[in-house]
Write a protein that holds these residues in place. Structure first.
Motif, PDB file in Angstrom:
ATOM      1  N   SER A  29       9.973  27.434  18.600  1.00  0.00           N
ATOM      2  CA  SER A  29      10.484  27.721  17.259  1.00  0.00           C
ATOM      3  C   SER A  29      10.139  26.546  16.345  1.00  0.00           C
ATOM      4  N   ILE A  30       9.561  26.854  15.187  1.00  0.00           N
ATOM      5  CA  ILE A  30       9.203  25.837  14.206  1.00  0.00           C
ATOM      6  C   ILE A  30      10.031  26.109  12.959  1.00  0.00           C
ATOM      7  N   GLU A  31      10.741  25.092  12.499  1.00  0.00           N
ATOM      8  CA  GLU A  31      11.625  25.267  11.347  1.00  0.00           C
ATOM      9  C   GLU A  31      11.349  24.184  10.312  1.00  0.00           C
ATOM     10  N   TYR A  32      11.112  24.618   9.078  1.00  0.00           N
ATOM     11  CA  TYR A  32      10.950  23.684   7.964  1.00  0.00           C
ATOM     12  C   TYR A  32      12.096  23.930   6.997  1.00  0.00           C
ATOM     13  N   SER A  33      12.752  22.857   6.604  1.00  0.00           N
ATOM     14  CA  SER A  33      13.821  22.994   5.616  1.00  0.00           C
ATOM     15  C   SER A  33      13.639  21.953   4.524  1.00  0.00           C
ATOM     16  N   ALA A  34      14.060  22.323   3.329  1.00  0.00           N
ATOM     17  CA  ALA A  34      14.043  21.425   2.185  1.00  0.00           C
ATOM     18  C   ALA A  34      15.305  21.688   1.393  1.00  0.00           C
ATOM     19  N   MET A  35      16.023  20.613   1.070  1.00  0.00           N
ATOM     20  CA  MET A  35      17.269  20.809   0.325  1.00  0.00           C
ATOM     21  C   MET A  35      17.609  19.617  -0.550  1.00  0.00           C
ATOM     22  N   SER A  36      18.311  19.919  -1.619  1.00  0.00           N
ATOM     23  CA  SER A  36      18.892  18.922  -2.516  1.00  0.00           C
ATOM     24  C   SER A  36      20.149  19.563  -3.102  1.00  0.00           C
ATOM     25  N   ARG A  37      20.718  18.946  -4.096  1.00  0.00           N
ATOM     26  CA  ARG A  37      21.952  19.510  -4.668  1.00  0.00           C
ATOM     27  C   ARG A  37      21.774  20.919  -5.206  1.00  0.00           C
ATOM     28  N   GLY A  38      20.665  21.195  -5.846  1.00  0.00           N
ATOM     29  CA  GLY A  38      20.472  22.515  -6.448  1.00  0.00           C
ATOM     30  C   GLY A  38      19.345  23.322  -5.850  1.00  0.00           C
ATOM     31  N   PHE A  39      18.878  22.929  -4.712  1.00  0.00           N
ATOM     32  CA  PHE A  39      17.705  23.578  -4.121  1.00  0.00           C
ATOM     33  C   PHE A  39      17.906  23.744  -2.624  1.00  0.00           C
ATOM     34  N   TYR A  40      17.500  24.898  -2.096  1.00  0.00           N
ATOM     35  CA  TYR A  40      17.602  25.134  -0.658  1.00  0.00           C
ATOM     36  C   TYR A  40      16.486  26.065  -0.218  1.00  0.00           C
ATOM     37  N   LYS A  41      15.818  25.683   0.856  1.00  0.00           N
ATOM     38  CA  LYS A  41      14.758  26.507   1.418  1.00  0.00           C
ATOM     39  C   LYS A  41      14.720  26.238   2.923  1.00  0.00           C
ATOM     40  N   LYS A  42      14.666  27.306   3.707  1.00  0.00           N
ATOM     41  CA  LYS A  42      14.564  27.172   5.154  1.00  0.00           C
ATOM     42  C   LYS A  42      13.627  28.254   5.661  1.00  0.00           C
ATOM     43  N   THR A  44      11.735  29.594   9.177  1.00  0.00           N
ATOM     44  CA  THR A  44      11.694  29.518  10.639  1.00  0.00           C
ATOM     45  C   THR A  44      10.623  30.475  11.137  1.00  0.00           C
ATOM     46  N   VAL A  45       9.790  29.979  12.050  1.00  0.00           N
ATOM     47  CA  VAL A  45       8.709  30.781  12.614  1.00  0.00           C
ATOM     48  C   VAL A  45       8.839  30.770  14.128  1.00  0.00           C
ATOM     49  N   GLN A  46       8.760  31.974  14.717  1.00  0.00           N
ATOM     50  CA  GLN A  46       8.753  32.086  16.170  1.00  0.00           C
ATOM     51  C   GLN A  46       8.076  33.393  16.561  1.00  0.00           C
ATOM     52  N   ASN A  47       7.104  33.303  17.415  1.00  0.00           N
ATOM     53  CA  ASN A  47       6.446  34.463  18.012  1.00  0.00           C
ATOM     54  C   ASN A  47       6.030  35.512  16.974  1.00  0.00           C
ATOM     55  N   GLN A  48       5.243  35.104  15.994  1.00  0.00           N
ATOM     56  CA  GLN A  48       4.696  35.952  14.934  1.00  0.00           C
ATOM     57  C   GLN A  48       5.754  36.555  14.008  1.00  0.00           C
ATOM     58  N   THR A  49       6.940  35.989  14.008  1.00  0.00           N
ATOM     59  CA  THR A  49       7.987  36.431  13.100  1.00  0.00           C
ATOM     60  C   THR A  49       8.403  35.244  12.245  1.00  0.00           C
ATOM     61  N   VAL A  50       8.672  35.511  10.978  1.00  0.00           N
ATOM     62  CA  VAL A  50       9.095  34.453  10.066  1.00  0.00           C
ATOM     63  C   VAL A  50      10.398  34.870   9.396  1.00  0.00           C
ATOM     64  N   TRP A  51      11.318  33.917   9.269  1.00  0.00           N
ATOM     65  CA  TRP A  51      12.570  34.114   8.555  1.00  0.00           C
ATOM     66  C   TRP A  51      12.590  33.133   7.397  1.00  0.00           C
ATOM     67  N   VAL A  52      12.852  33.626   6.191  1.00  0.00           N
ATOM     68  CA  VAL A  52      12.881  32.779   5.000  1.00  0.00           C
ATOM     69  C   VAL A  52      14.256  32.889   4.360  1.00  0.00           C
ATOM     70  N   GLU A  53      14.859  31.737   4.145  1.00  0.00           N
ATOM     71  CA  GLU A  53      16.163  31.644   3.481  1.00  0.00           C
ATOM     72  C   GLU A  53      15.969  30.820   2.218  1.00  0.00           C
ATOM     73  N   ASN A  54      16.280  31.372   1.063  1.00  0.00           N
ATOM     74  CA  ASN A  54      16.106  30.644  -0.198  1.00  0.00           C
ATOM     75  C   ASN A  54      17.421  30.243  -0.849  1.00  0.00           C
ATOM     76  N   GLU A  55      18.519  30.621  -0.228  1.00  0.00           N
ATOM     77  CA  GLU A  55      19.824  30.315  -0.796  1.00  0.00           C
ATOM     78  C   GLU A  55      20.821  30.090   0.329  1.00  0.00           C
ATOM     79  N   ARG A  56      21.634  29.062   0.190  1.00  0.00           N
ATOM     80  CA  ARG A  56      22.650  28.785   1.212  1.00  0.00           C
ATOM     81  C   ARG A  56      23.616  29.962   1.326  1.00  0.00           C
TER      82      ARG A  56
END
Length: 141
Positions: A29-42, A44-56
């Motif tokens: 599983s490969i996970e990239y996250s970026a966050m600050s006070r007003g910004f959130y992005k996560k 996650t990639v695993q086995n040809q599937t991707v999950w994208v979260e843009n809001e907490r």
């Protein structure tokens, strides 16, 4: 003597080849996250599937990726030494004064977690830059 030499040579060659095994990407599983006070992005990639979260607090959007994109990710991942990603140095320090969100790359492989130190979103260490950019591309699609 020849038999002993042949046996030792076989052992050395067998050991050398086994240390060059490719990682099992089906369970990695490969996970990239970026966050600050007003910004959130996560991402996650695993086995040809991707999950994208843009809001907490919101559910991640799941999608399948095409084989070409998956192969790019696998190729870039294989260039990375996961044992050393915790020691990678960030090229910039904008996150120290709220000039950039804090980025982080986490890899879970063989029930072990490998994680980078924080770096500026958009400016990852050069050793993981191509992989991070491939992951960030999912939020732009």
């Amino acid at each position: 003597m020849r038999i002993v030499s042949l046996l030792l040579l076989t052992i050395v060659i067998g050991t050398g080849c086994s240390s060059q095994k490719k990682p099992d990407m089906a369970t990695t599983s490969i996970e990239y996250s970026a966050m600050s006070r007003g910004f959130y992005k996560k991402i996650t990639v695993q086995n040809q599937t991707v999950w994208v979260e843009n809001e907490r607090g919101k559910d991640a959007v799941e999608s399948k990726m095409d084989l070409a994109k998956w192969n790019q990710i696998v190729t870039e991942f294989e260039k990375i030494n996961v044992e050393t990603i915790a020691t990678l140095k960030a090229p910039t320090e904008k996150r120290f004064y709220d000039g950039a969100a804090i980025g982080n790359l986490k890899i879970i492989q063989n029930q072990k977690t490998y994680e980078t130190q924080g770096f500026d979103n958009g400016f990852p260490p050069k050793e993981i830059e191509k992989l991070v950019n491939l992951l960030v591309d999912f939020t732009e699609e």
